[in-house]
Design a protein around this motif. Structure first.
Motif, PDB file in Angstrom:
ATOM      1  N   ARG A 343     -49.177 -23.188 -40.580  1.00 14.29           N
ATOM      2  CA  ARG A 343     -48.932 -23.697 -39.237  1.00 14.29           C
ATOM      3  C   ARG A 343     -47.994 -24.908 -39.326  1.00 14.29           C
ATOM      4  O   ARG A 343     -48.082 -25.693 -40.257  1.00 14.29           O
ATOM      5  CB  ARG A 343     -50.266 -24.108 -38.602  1.00 14.29           C
ATOM      6  CG  ARG A 343     -50.329 -24.027 -37.100  1.00 14.29           C
ATOM      7  CD  ARG A 343     -51.757 -24.022 -36.654  1.00 14.29           C
ATOM      8  NE  ARG A 343     -52.420 -25.250 -37.061  1.00 14.29           N
ATOM      9  CZ  ARG A 343     -53.056 -26.067 -36.242  1.00 14.29           C
ATOM     10  NH1 ARG A 343     -53.158 -25.769 -34.965  1.00 14.29           N
ATOM     11  NH2 ARG A 343     -53.655 -27.156 -36.697  1.00 14.29           N
ATOM     12  N   ILE A 344     -47.106 -25.040 -38.345  1.00 15.49           N
ATOM     13  CA  ILE A 344     -46.120 -26.138 -38.388  1.00 15.49           C
ATOM     14  C   ILE A 344     -45.858 -26.616 -36.954  1.00 15.49           C
ATOM     15  O   ILE A 344     -45.998 -25.853 -35.996  1.00 15.49           O
ATOM     16  CB  ILE A 344     -44.808 -25.665 -39.072  1.00 15.49           C
ATOM     17  CG1 ILE A 344     -43.943 -26.838 -39.507  1.00 15.49           C
ATOM     18  CG2 ILE A 344     -43.993 -24.758 -38.185  1.00 15.49           C
ATOM     19  CD1 ILE A 344     -44.225 -27.296 -40.901  1.00 15.49           C
ATOM     20  N   PHE A 345     -45.502 -27.887 -36.822  1.00 14.90           N
ATOM     21  CA  PHE A 345     -45.182 -28.437 -35.498  1.00 14.90           C
ATOM     22  C   PHE A 345     -43.699 -28.811 -35.468  1.00 14.90           C
ATOM     23  O   PHE A 345     -43.184 -29.406 -36.425  1.00 14.90           O
ATOM     24  CB  PHE A 345     -46.054 -29.653 -35.211  1.00 14.90           C
ATOM     25  CG  PHE A 345     -47.498 -29.273 -35.007  1.00 14.90           C
ATOM     26  CD1 PHE A 345     -47.961 -28.912 -33.745  1.00 14.90           C
ATOM     27  CD2 PHE A 345     -48.382 -29.252 -36.072  1.00 14.90           C
ATOM     28  CE1 PHE A 345     -49.288 -28.531 -33.566  1.00 14.90           C
ATOM     29  CE2 PHE A 345     -49.706 -28.883 -35.897  1.00 14.90           C
ATOM     30  CZ  PHE A 345     -50.169 -28.519 -34.643  1.00 14.90           C
ATOM     31  N   LEU A 346     -43.064 -28.430 -34.357  1.00 16.07           N
ATOM     32  CA  LEU A 346     -41.627 -28.694 -34.198  1.00 16.07           C
ATOM     33  C   LEU A 346     -41.439 -29.677 -33.048  1.00 16.07           C
ATOM     34  O   LEU A 346     -42.022 -29.485 -31.966  1.00 16.07           O
ATOM     35  CB  LEU A 346     -40.853 -27.422 -33.849  1.00 16.07           C
ATOM     36  CG  LEU A 346     -40.880 -26.255 -34.856  1.00 16.07           C
ATOM     37  CD1 LEU A 346     -42.087 -25.359 -34.626  1.00 16.07           C
ATOM     38  CD2 LEU A 346     -39.606 -25.448 -34.734  1.00 16.07           C
ATOM     39  N   ALA A 347     -40.639 -30.718 -33.283  1.00 18.12           N
ATOM     40  CA  ALA A 347     -40.364 -31.693 -32.221  1.00 18.12           C
ATOM     41  C   ALA A 347     -38.867 -31.713 -31.956  1.00 18.12           C
ATOM     42  O   ALA A 347     -38.068 -31.796 -32.889  1.00 18.12           O
ATOM     43  CB  ALA A 347     -40.844 -33.064 -32.656  1.00 18.12           C
ATOM     44  N   VAL A 348     -38.522 -31.594 -30.662  1.00 20.13           N
ATOM     45  CA  VAL A 348     -37.106 -31.573 -30.269  1.00 20.13           C
ATOM     46  C   VAL A 348     -36.896 -32.576 -29.149  1.00 20.13           C
ATOM     47  O   VAL A 348     -37.565 -32.497 -28.113  1.00 20.13           O
ATOM     48  CB  VAL A 348     -36.684 -30.166 -29.784  1.00 20.13           C
ATOM     49  CG1 VAL A 348     -35.210 -30.138 -29.442  1.00 20.13           C
ATOM     50  CG2 VAL A 348     -37.027 -29.107 -30.804  1.00 20.13           C
ATOM     51  N   ALA A 349     -35.986 -33.517 -29.361  1.00 20.21           N
ATOM     52  CA  ALA A 349     -35.698 -34.522 -28.325  1.00 20.21           C
ATOM     53  C   ALA A 349     -34.858 -33.894 -27.226  1.00 20.21           C
ATOM     54  O   ALA A 349     -34.049 -32.991 -27.495  1.00 20.21           O
ATOM     55  CB  ALA A 349     -34.971 -35.700 -28.956  1.00 20.21           C
ATOM     56  N   ALA A 350     -35.013 -34.380 -26.014  1.00 20.65           N
ATOM     57  CA  ALA A 350     -34.301 -33.816 -24.850  1.00 20.65           C
ATOM     58  C   ALA A 350     -32.790 -33.887 -25.028  1.00 20.65           C
ATOM     59  O   ALA A 350     -32.060 -32.959 -24.661  1.00 20.65           O
ATOM     60  CB  ALA A 350     -34.733 -34.536 -23.577  1.00 20.65           C
ATOM     61  N   GLU A 351     -32.287 -34.984 -25.624  1.00 13.52           N
ATOM     62  CA  GLU A 351     -30.832 -35.117 -25.775  1.00 13.52           C
ATOM     63  C   GLU A 351     -30.254 -34.152 -26.817  1.00 13.52           C
ATOM     64  O   GLU A 351     -29.041 -33.954 -26.893  1.00 13.52           O
ATOM     65  CB  GLU A 351     -30.433 -36.561 -26.110  1.00 13.52           C
ATOM     66  CG  GLU A 351     -31.059 -37.142 -27.354  1.00 13.52           C
ATOM     67  CD  GLU A 351     -32.351 -37.904 -27.075  1.00 13.52           C
ATOM     68  OE1 GLU A 351     -33.025 -37.563 -26.072  1.00 13.52           O
ATOM     69  OE2 GLU A 351     -32.689 -38.805 -27.866  1.00 13.52           O
ATOM     70  N   ASP A 352     -31.157 -33.543 -27.624  1.00 10.70           N
ATOM     71  CA  ASP A 352     -30.676 -32.570 -28.615  1.00 10.70           C
ATOM     72  C   ASP A 352     -30.706 -31.133 -28.092  1.00 10.70           C
ATOM     73  O   ASP A 352     -30.303 -30.211 -28.804  1.00 10.70           O
ATOM     74  CB  ASP A 352     -31.522 -32.661 -29.893  1.00 10.70           C
ATOM     75  CG  ASP A 352     -31.311 -33.979 -30.602  1.00 10.70           C
ATOM     76  OD1 ASP A 352     -30.182 -34.507 -30.513  1.00 10.70           O
ATOM     77  OD2 ASP A 352     -32.255 -34.495 -31.217  1.00 10.70           O
ATOM     78  N   VAL A 353     -31.223 -30.962 -26.882  1.00 12.25           N
ATOM     79  CA  VAL A 353     -31.207 -29.628 -26.267  1.00 12.25           C
ATOM     80  C   VAL A 353     -29.952 -29.571 -25.389  1.00 12.25           C
ATOM     81  O   VAL A 353     -29.835 -30.314 -24.413  1.00 12.25           O
ATOM     82  CB  VAL A 353     -32.475 -29.372 -25.421  1.00 12.25           C
ATOM     83  CG1 VAL A 353     -32.424 -27.991 -24.775  1.00 12.25           C
ATOM     84  CG2 VAL A 353     -33.719 -29.524 -26.279  1.00 12.25           C
ATOM     85  N   HIS A 354     -29.023 -28.734 -25.787  1.00  7.60           N
ATOM     86  CA  HIS A 354     -27.727 -28.695 -25.100  1.00  7.60           C
ATOM     87  C   HIS A 354     -27.608 -27.423 -24.251  1.00  7.60           C
ATOM     88  O   HIS A 354     -27.658 -26.305 -24.771  1.00  7.60           O
ATOM     89  CB  HIS A 354     -26.602 -28.748 -26.135  1.00  7.60           C
ATOM     90  CG  HIS A 354     -25.253 -28.561 -25.547  1.00  7.60           C
ATOM     91  ND1 HIS A 354     -24.740 -29.372 -24.569  1.00  7.60           N
ATOM     92  CD2 HIS A 354     -24.293 -27.625 -25.796  1.00  7.60           C
ATOM     93  CE1 HIS A 354     -23.546 -28.954 -24.233  1.00  7.60           C
ATOM     94  NE2 HIS A 354     -23.249 -27.885 -24.964  1.00  7.60           N
ATOM     95  N   VAL A 355     -27.492 -27.643 -22.955  1.00  6.74           N
ATOM     96  CA  VAL A 355     -27.359 -26.515 -22.021  1.00  6.74           C
ATOM     97  C   VAL A 355     -25.877 -26.233 -21.805  1.00  6.74           C
ATOM     98  O   VAL A 355     -25.086 -27.150 -21.601  1.00  6.74           O
ATOM     99  CB  VAL A 355     -28.050 -26.846 -20.680  1.00  6.74           C
ATOM    100  CG1 VAL A 355     -27.864 -25.695 -19.691  1.00  6.74           C
ATOM    101  CG2 VAL A 355     -29.522 -27.126 -20.905  1.00  6.74           C
ATOM    102  N   MET A 356     -25.512 -24.932 -21.874  1.00  6.43           N
ATOM    103  CA  MET A 356     -24.097 -24.556 -21.760  1.00  6.43           C
ATOM    104  C   MET A 356     -23.815 -23.880 -20.425  1.00  6.43           C
ATOM    105  O   MET A 356     -24.753 -23.462 -19.727  1.00  6.43           O
ATOM    106  CB  MET A 356     -23.741 -23.635 -22.920  1.00  6.43           C
ATOM    107  CG  MET A 356     -23.744 -24.369 -24.242  1.00  6.43           C
ATOM    108  SD  MET A 356     -23.837 -23.287 -25.656  1.00  6.43           S
ATOM    109  CE  MET A 356     -25.517 -22.812 -25.656  1.00  6.43           C
ATOM    110  N   THR A 357     -22.538 -23.754 -20.115  1.00  9.61           N
ATOM    111  CA  THR A 357     -22.169 -23.174 -18.821  1.00  9.61           C
ATOM    112  C   THR A 357     -22.334 -21.655 -18.837  1.00  9.61           C
ATOM    113  O   THR A 357     -22.828 -21.068 -17.870  1.00  9.61           O
ATOM    114  CB  THR A 357     -20.711 -23.528 -18.475  1.00  9.61           C
ATOM    115  OG1 THR A 357     -19.912 -23.215 -19.602  1.00  9.61           O
ATOM    116  CG2 THR A 357     -20.568 -24.996 -18.141  1.00  9.61           C
ATOM    117  N   THR A 358     -21.853 -21.030 -19.880  1.00 10.45           N
ATOM    118  CA  THR A 358     -21.990 -19.553 -19.956  1.00 10.45           C
ATOM    119  C   THR A 358     -22.406 -19.161 -21.364  1.00 10.45           C
ATOM    120  O   THR A 358     -22.078 -19.846 -22.327  1.00 10.45           O
ATOM    121  CB  THR A 358     -20.651 -18.852 -19.669  1.00 10.45           C
ATOM    122  OG1 THR A 358     -19.666 -19.403 -20.524  1.00 10.45           O
ATOM    123  CG2 THR A 358     -20.247 -18.990 -18.233  1.00 10.45           C
TER     124      THR A 358
END
Lengths: 358, 303
Positions: A343-358
């Motif tokens: 089992r493992i836990f993953l942490a992702v900061a909001a600024e590292d989630v990049h939303v693209m246009t298409t």
């Protein structure tokens, strides 16, 4: 220094369409794209080897669209180096200067200086057929630089070399460009090559320029999922997006939910959107983190696979049926004590989630 | 500064022959080579033996004639084979063959080099058609060239050319015209293939280094295609040197005027002097061998 506006050129079924690009004086600019994207064709247009159908190419203040290659002041290093096989290394380097009818003493001094600069002086009397790939590349570079071009155009200059030589040559190219200050346009299909040399870069595919920015911007903030895939974004997913105060909440297939920063005006804020998280921005921990900064997503998953990539370790995890990649250095990996199936836990900061246009 | 321009010849590297299958394959291909060469050498050897035998026989007869008490004063004594070979008719034919074929090589390459380059580098409507027309003389019976030329010079444009002072029919100039039309296609084909083998990217680089299109041709494409150009020249010369059919139709076989060595062979054998015809043929073979080996050594090995 190089200014391309609305360039159009059709070759069979392929076309460069509405290409506009500016490379500043003294800049090392990379043109990144997959095979068949039109990057070599664009380079040949700048050289004058292909006559454009529409648009304009300027080098400095001069519109060179209708000039012959020799009048454009470009140094061209083609992909296969194209050394003249019937001439020695010295004569290859001297070729352009001989055409300029430079005085013999000046010519010899310049040729020797360049061969020494790129480290091929000891090969001066050899023929190209007897040189290694790296040596050929250096000779071709010296030949292109001999005529003191205003712009140096490099077409995948290191793609035919082994990895070690490639790194060395990239460093030398960058150092040489810094020394000479020559505006350089370097075509490549490898984003690590782009990162190694470029001040700025553009991504091209399907005959169109898709993104222009610093290598870091292209790597971290690709504008489309296609660009993201090309720069090996790693975790490239689609999700249903909805605004939630300062955040954008993304629900990916399988039900995992990530938090992203509220998008800028031109990015979609609702509906189905592609997004990416680079593997090196995913933090792993064996236990659930107790405190996290606001906007951090914590996911629980299972370790599916571990791959040693040399300088890095890539861990493949599965969170509610969705595969997510994380990468880290060996020291960090060893400290985690990761075992496949654990089992493992993953942490992702909001600024590292990049939303693209298409 | 040592600006070496030429590369050493890359003579075909020997392929290692390994295993029973490999040896068998090599032996079978080499045996075909041996069969072909042996066939030709047998023919030539027989010619040499026949000619030598006749020469010895004639020498004896000539010696007998000269010392014979009944030799008729005023009549020319019988000639030996050597004397026949160095007769004014045959030396004139030899000289005419040599200089006309040499001129044809120069003219032929003058056409083959630009044509080979243009057909190799440029694409235009009708390219395939023109490429085929270039090959036509290779397929046609050579006699057709002579007939076509004869007919052409009976028409208005042909007569106009002759009126302008360029007379070809039954003239030495006609020999060169026949040789050129019959052999140029071989040269053009060889030169085109040579330019096909030169990467156009090399010329592109030369153009960014200060050359125009013509400069890139002269400094890069032409030196790199030299081997093919020499081969083209050899093909033109061999074809021109041995041409016969069209000459009989277009320029005739006038002794001391339009007689080249192949014509001599025909004329000698038609009057029953087989040994002289064969001796001239052997002379042609010897000359052709010397010329081909020299051209190969000078033109090809230096690359």
């Amino acid at each position: 220094m190089i200014c391309i506006e609305g360039l159009h050129l059709s070759v069979g079924e392929f076309a460069l369409r509405d290409v506009s690009l500016t490379v500043e004086a003294g800049e090392y600019f990379a043109l990144l794209g997959p095979s068949g994207s039109g990057k070599t064709l664009l380079l040949e247009c700048i050289c004058g080897l292909n006559r454009i159908e529409a648009g304009r190419i300027a080098i400095g203040d001069v519109d060179v669209s209708n000039l012959e290659p020799r009048q454009r002041g470009v140094g061209y290093l083609p992909q296969d180096y194209a050394l003249f096989p019937h001439r020695t290394v010295r004569h290859n380097v001297a070729f352009g200067l001989l055409r300029q009818r430079v005085r013999r003493a000046t010519l010899e001094a310049r040729v020797d200086e360049l061969m020494e600069q790129v480290g091929v002086l000891q090969l001066a009397d050899r023929l190209p057929g007897n040189l290694s790939g790296g040596e050929k590349q250096r000779v071709a570079l010296a030949r292109a630089l001999a005529v003191r071009p205003r712009v140096l155009l490099l077409d995948e200059p290191v793609s035919a070399l082994d990895e070690q030589t490639r790194d060395t040559i990239c460093r030398q190219l960058k150092a040489l460009q810094r020394t000479t200050g020559t505006t350089t346009l370097h075509v490549c299909h490898n984003f690590t090559e782009m990162l190694a040399v470029a001040d700025r870069a553009a991504v091209i595919y399907g005959g169109r320029i898709r993104q222009v920015g610093t290598p870091r911007e292209i790597l971290q903030r690709p504008c489309t999922s296609r660009v993201a895939a090309f720069v090996q974004a790693g975790n490239l997913l689609t999700a249903q997006a909805r605004l939630d105060g300062p955040w954008l909440r993304l629900t990916a297939p399988g039900g995992i939910e990530l938090i992203a920063m509220r998008p800028s005006a031109d990015a979609p804020a609702e509906g189905t959107v592609p997004f990416m998280v680079r593997p090196e921005r995913v933090a792993l921990s064996a236990t659930a983190p107790t405190t996290c900064p606001a906007g951090t997503t914590v996911l629980e998953g299972l370790v599916q696979h571990v791959a040693d990539l040399g300088p890095l370790v890539r861990v493949t995890t599965v969170c509610r049926g969705t595969e997510l990649l994380a990468s880290m250095g060996h020291r960090e990996y060893n400290g985690l004590g990761i075992v496949v199936g654990s089992r493992i836990f993953l942490a992702v900061a909001a600024e590292d989630v990049h939303v693209m246009t298409t | 500064m040592n600006l070496q321009r030429t590369a050493p010849l890359h003579s075909g590297a020997g392929v290692p022959v390994c295993g029973r299958g490999g040896r068998l394959f090599a032996a079978s291909t080499l045996s075909v080579v041996a069969l072909f060469v042996a066939g030709w050498l047998t023919l030539i050897f027989n010619d040499v033996v026949y000619t030598a035998r006749e020469a010895i026989k004639e020498t004896r007869v000539t010696e007998t004639d000269a010392s014979h008490p009944a030799a008729v004063p005023g009549l020319p004594p019988s000639q030996t084979l050597f004397q026949k070979l160095v007769s004014p008719e045959i030396t004139s034919a030899l000289w005419l063959s040599l200089w006309t074929s040499a001129v044809t090589v120069v003219i032929g390459l003058g056409f083959a080099i630009p044509m080979g380059y243009a057909l190799s580098r440029y694409r235009f409507p009708g390219h395939t058609f023109i490429d085929s027309v270039v090959d036509l003389p290779i397929l046609l019976p050579p006699l057709v060239i002579g007939l076509s030329l004869l007919v052409f010079f009976q028409t208005a444009p042909g007569r106009l050319i002759e009126d302008l002072g360029l007379k070809f029919v039954f003239q030495k100039k006609g020999i060169i015209l026949c040789q050129f039309l019959d052999s140029a296609s071989f040269g053009i084909r060889a030169v085109k293939l040579a330019f096909d083998g030169v990467d156009p990217r090399l010329e592109h680089v030369a153009m960014t280094l200060g050359c125009g299109r013509a400069g890139a041709f002269f400094h890069v494409a032409l030196p790199l295609a030299r081997r093919g150009i020499v081969v083209g020249g050899i093909l033109i010369w061999t074809r021109a040197f041995g041409i016969f059919g069209p000459l009989m139709v277009f320029v005739g076989a006038v002794r001391m005027r339009t007689e080249v060595l192949p014509t001599t062979i025909y004329l000698e054998q038609s009057v029953g002097r087989i040994e002289v015809a064969l001796a001239v043929a052997l002379l042609m073979i010897a000359l052709a061998t010397v010329a081909l080996v020299t051209i190969r050594l000078v033109g090809l090995e230096r690359q």
